[in-house]
Motif scaffolding. Structure first.
Motif: not given
Length: 204
Positions: A139-161
């Motif tokens: 859930q943190f990764a989803q929030s972070l990814g959305h923020l990064c896209l909105g602020l033109e920061i490369a979104p993180p790559f995330y998988q469980p673990g």
């Protein structure tokens, strides 16, 4: 000083700065995270600098916070407050999100991060607030990814673990001497901020 965090009638710069530190200390996850109130060696210049400059720094952090809020619809935006403060190095954090205060409190040690990267630290802590829980889970990764896209920061790559990979994302440049900023040493932080998201009044 800033908003209603500080209630002081003192005109003495040292006392006003110390009152500010006690104010942010009350918002930390552990009061000892803001232990400069007990640091007799460095406390005086830090408190005086805070009294004279913290309003401008917090105004800029508030602009960073608003940029994060703008990435979400109004009903998705958590109620937040944000303040700069020196944080004890023993805790090993550059910022924190205290979900137990009302409103939720974000504290950023701007002395530990190069000024041009302050937004990146705010983004990370905001993602905790938006997710509504500590930890670097999906859930943190989803929030972070959305923020990064909105602020033109490369979104993180995330998988469980891969939670550990998100602990310091987005990446930023640390400073060599965290307390130097709070003593007013080094380059003027205003001259080092080049982010174009914010209008000139936030960095004038």
């Amino acid at each position: 000083m800033v908003d209603s965090l500080i209630i002081t009638a003192s005109k003495d710069p040292f006392t006003r700065g110390l009152d500010y530190l006690y104010g942010v200390r009350s918002l930390a996850l552990d009061p000892e995270m803001v232990k400069q109130v007990h640091d007799l060696e460095h406390r005086s210049p830090i408190c005086i600098w805070i009294s004279e400059h913290i309003e401008a720094v917090n105004t800029y952090l508030q602009a960073c916070l608003q940029a994060c809020q703008n990435c979400f619809d109004p009903w998705e935006q958590p109620t937040l407050q944000i303040f700069a403060t020196p944080l004890a190095q023993s805790f090993g954090v550059d910022g924190l999100c205290n979900l137990q205060t009302q409103p939720i409190s974000i504290l950023i040690d701007v002395g530990r991060v190069m000024p041009q990267d302050w937004l990146r630290v705010v983004v990370h802590e905001y993602a905790h607030a938006h997710a509504g829980s500590p930890g670097h889970h999906q859930q943190f990764a989803q929030s972070l990814g959305h923020l990064c896209l909105g602020l033109e920061i490369a979104p993180p790559f995330y998988q469980p673990g891969m939670e550990d990979s998100l602990r310091y994302y987005p990446s930023y440049l640390p400073t060599q001497d965290p307390l130097a900023f709070w003593r007013g040493e080094g380059e003027d932080w205003r001259s080092m901020i080049t982010n174009s998201y914010f209008p000139p009044q936030f960095i004038s």
